[in-house]
Design an enzyme around this catalytic site. Structure first.
Site, PDB file in Angstrom:
ATOM      1  CE  LYS A   1      -4.702  -1.743   1.129  1.00  0.00           C
ATOM      2  NZ  LYS A   1      -5.430  -2.728   1.913  1.00  0.00           N
TER       3      LYS A   1
ATOM      4  CB  THR B   1      -0.903   0.003   1.243  1.00  0.00           C
ATOM      5  OG1 THR B   1      -1.723  -1.166   1.220  1.00  0.00           O
ATOM      6  CG2 THR B   1      -1.806   1.225   1.258  1.00  0.00           C
TER       7      THR B   1
END
Lengths: 306, 306, 306, 306
Positions: D174, D98
């Site tokens: 995300k 991420t």
């Protein structure tokens, strides 16, 4: 002028005294009678009830909130039922309390129906300013009614602003002023939390601010309270500040004006009161940013003043 | 003193001129050479490059943002590589730009390693104040270094505040000052949206505010811009205001200080820029509350100025 | 059971029909009489007035807001004045509307004083769920009173939660549920503004979300409305959504619970209504982030459906 | 396939194990060598350095943050310098961490310049889901490159979404997913503070919510943590949650999308960390509303579990 005065708190009794000094013929009324004594000793007449305070050319109400004003003005024993109505000698109700826009509109309609004058004239200034006849008066109402009140306003304040023909506009302006003050408190609270946590002395910082960009006394006063974390006893209590932000948001809701900063202040006051801040000055919201930052302002205060 | 000056924008050229007037020996440098001409005609020497501006006792940088300052100060062609280091004759870099706390800390460490002096000295004041030598200077650094800069500060401003021994503290104070100004703009924007939609004249309202609670010139200036909905050309452009709020939040994040009002301002600036406000004054955020309320301020503006 | 039913809007008429189907003896009342016809044709009796609907074991109110409920329940012609009181056969008022915590407390006190039962039983579910007897019922009140209502709840819903002995707790839970839904709308609105401006297809994005982390139907439904920018006609109108957020904040204020996300939603609704969104679905607040980002969702919508 | 795997934390080691089980030829690398042992015992080869992990058709990075990814990918010892470039056999870097949109754009440009493939493929799911090969994979990149990764994705997850040709779109999706989760935590935190202070049992309330409107497992999980005030040990630590909200806001800033709810979450995380919440789960922000309301959740927790 022959004037009735209802509501003898810190503000009201100082204002009533100035009306006496200016030579007006004053009848005073307070729910708790003892508060009238000083004024009576200076020549005021004590009214037995609200109706008794409504026999002059004008009656002033200076009370804590909507409920108190509605209680005194509406109903069969109230101002509207007893104030001279109609004709050239129609009596005038001067509402100087900080009340909601909605109540002000309601009172304006009721007085108009009764053929009475109605002027909203809330003030800016603390009790010291009231005592010194240095208040700023925000007046709104029909020009002739406001004009008739001029001798009264001159005895009470340093300047009167006739902001609108619609009484509730004065109440809105007063509320917006308190919104601006609370915004300033929040901004200072966040700024001081920031520089304070960085190790900068809060008082030197405040001196810098008020010597440069922000010379207004309100910055000095509220900044000082925040720098000292000194919120008791209150000059203007947190529940009253909260009330004014709520009334600001209520007026804004009615006009459909979103005010995110007012909402932030609302949440700050709810939190201050939830944490036991009822007896603090409304500038107590200025410590919440530091609290969120993990700083213990009161410990700081203690060490400063030890 | 023998001084180098890097960065000749609106602020920098006015400041450099005052140093010349005060009798200092000035070498000036700007990436775009044309800007130095007026100063050269008054006796300044033109530096061929950054290194050439670093031969005096002190070098001042007055540039737009972190990137510009880092570009001029770091690297093999930069200030740190060429300023006198160590001993009694150690040169001093006076950083007067509004930069981040993080960059200021980085510069302080690099100068210390090089045995050079470093003073952060951002200013409050617009170009007019710079030209009139009326700036307020927020200085931070080692006392001897700040003391050595006194003749410079006296030539540039009306008052200097030595706020801390740590240079970055001055940058934090400067950022917090712009945060307070932006807070004031937002508060006025919301208040004017409220009273304006209620039909109260914005200019009369502002006159009332600035005659009573808020006599500070910044209320008059920003309130006037909002009342007029007059945001172009910018005195301080929205992207620069946004930058300062971002740097405030970045510093607050580093210190772990939550600042919800700063976050609100952040969102206001993102929105203003998203809607094409890049060329507006930063007080353009003061129109967003009215826009949210369904008011067309620019139509208002047009009718005012027609 | 012998039941009165007051309020035959979309929800109420569907619920009343299910009570008939379950074999209850139903008397119906609506201010606008025409709405009762379909029910009468299925065996319901038409009440001439509110009092006439209060002759059974229980009377249900399913009305739009506090004012409507207070109008029907209080006063000399109202439910409290006419419902059987006291003893083993004390009548029960089942309040199924979404009303304020304060009104619910007031009604509970008045019914208790009159020796009547009072159960607050607001529901989750849209008119389709009401028609299918698939509502979720949040009930609160004295156990015996709630127990006596069981046959009614079984006819109306798929499950009943007896959340508290205090009726107003059910109203609070209902309001909090709408707060959670509005929060979800705002969050989706911001997320879709973000990914949409980055060029990602909103519908593919929503499919991803609802296939992974957020399989709840409410995400699919509200996400679809936002992705389509399709807010008219409303399933639940913006003014009703706003009302519920206001009542949530009022309850939170009473309990002294600061809810900054609720305040954000409040401001969103004020803005939506200020901009003419009265006839939109409450999910219309989900377009404001995109609007702030300078995106024209409706143009997007047009091109999608062209 | 012949695959390199860099980053063997909780997520990475579970994912790498699934690649082994699916029959892929795996070379693993971790800065702390001990973490590779379990994988080596199952047939993985240990890479001596990053370059050594880049000899296959694809190399996967699964690391904590931007700094870790940049450290491994850029520079003369990094992935880009050592991955096969150009032609039919060009290696592919699959970035599953991420990371920020900005870093993803930078990596995409650098890989393109080097003639290498680059696919961003962050995942939704906790370590348990990773171990069970039940991750959801959000993939973005050139169709042929994403297609070539299919065997890998099939070994790791239950479903892959090819959301865009531009890798950074996957990172944005995300981040937006984590923003939606944090929004849900905040909303639940405020709702539970409200109903909890009113005396309603938090667990019964949560059961009601998840049985009706919000059947998604994330409501059950996060609601349970908040109801229990049970935030340690963290499943996803507060500093990581904060990082993702910061990256969301940074991406939003870059795209000029104002996200007031994200700003609220930002302030919540700053506050949680300022108060010592570094070791709490990110759902710890869900206790701040109760704290503001003057409730002591931890006392509550203690009594629940005593």
């Amino acid at each position: 002028m022959k004037i009735g005065f209802i509501g003898l708190g810190h503000m009201g009794s100082a204002m009533a005294m100035n009306l006496l000094k200016a030579g007006h013929e004053l009848t005073v009324y307070n729910r708790t009678p003892g508060k009238a004594e000083a004024l009576i000793s200076q020549g005021a007449r004590a009214a037995a009830n609200v109706a008794d305070a409504c026999r002059g050319e004008a009656v002033i109400t200076m009370l804590a909130d909507d409920a108190a004003v509605a209680g005194v003005v509406l109903g069969s024993e109230g101002v509207i039922a007893h104030l001279h109505g109609g004709g050239a000698r129609a009596g005038i109700h001067i509402s100087m309390s900080t009340i909601s826009v909605a109540l002000s509109e309601k009172l304006a309609a009721a007085h108009a129906k009764a053929g009475q004058g109605f002027v909203a004239a809330p003030v800016f200034g603390r009790p010291e300013a009231a005592a010194a006849a240095k208040l700023f008066i925000v007046a709104a109402g029909q020009p002739d009614a406001v004009g008739a009140c001029e001798p009264i306003f001159q005895a009470l304040g340093q300047r009167t602003f006739h902001i609108s023909d619609k009484p509730h506009a004065a109440n809105l302006v007063k509320l917006s002023g308190n919104f601006l003050l609370a915004s300033l408190i929040e901004a200072l609270g966040e700024a001081m939390a920031l520089v304070g946590k960085a190790g900068i002395d809060r008082h030197e910082y405040l001196d810098l601010l008020t010597s440069t960009l922000f010379p207004a006394p309100v910055y000095k006063m509220y900044g000082g309270l925040i720098a000292d974390a000194h919120f008791e006893p209150p000059a203007f209590a947190a529940p009253l500040g909260f009330k004014d932000i709520r009334l600001t948001l209520a007026a804004a809701e009615g006009l459909r004006v979103p005010m995110p900063l007012a909402s932030l202040l609302h949440d700050r006051f709810v939190r201050l009161l939830a944490q036991g801040g009822d007896k603090q000055d409304w500038s107590g919201i200025g410590q919440l940013a530091a609290q969120d930052a993990g700083e213990n302002l009161f410990a700081h205060q203690a060490s400063q003043h030890a």
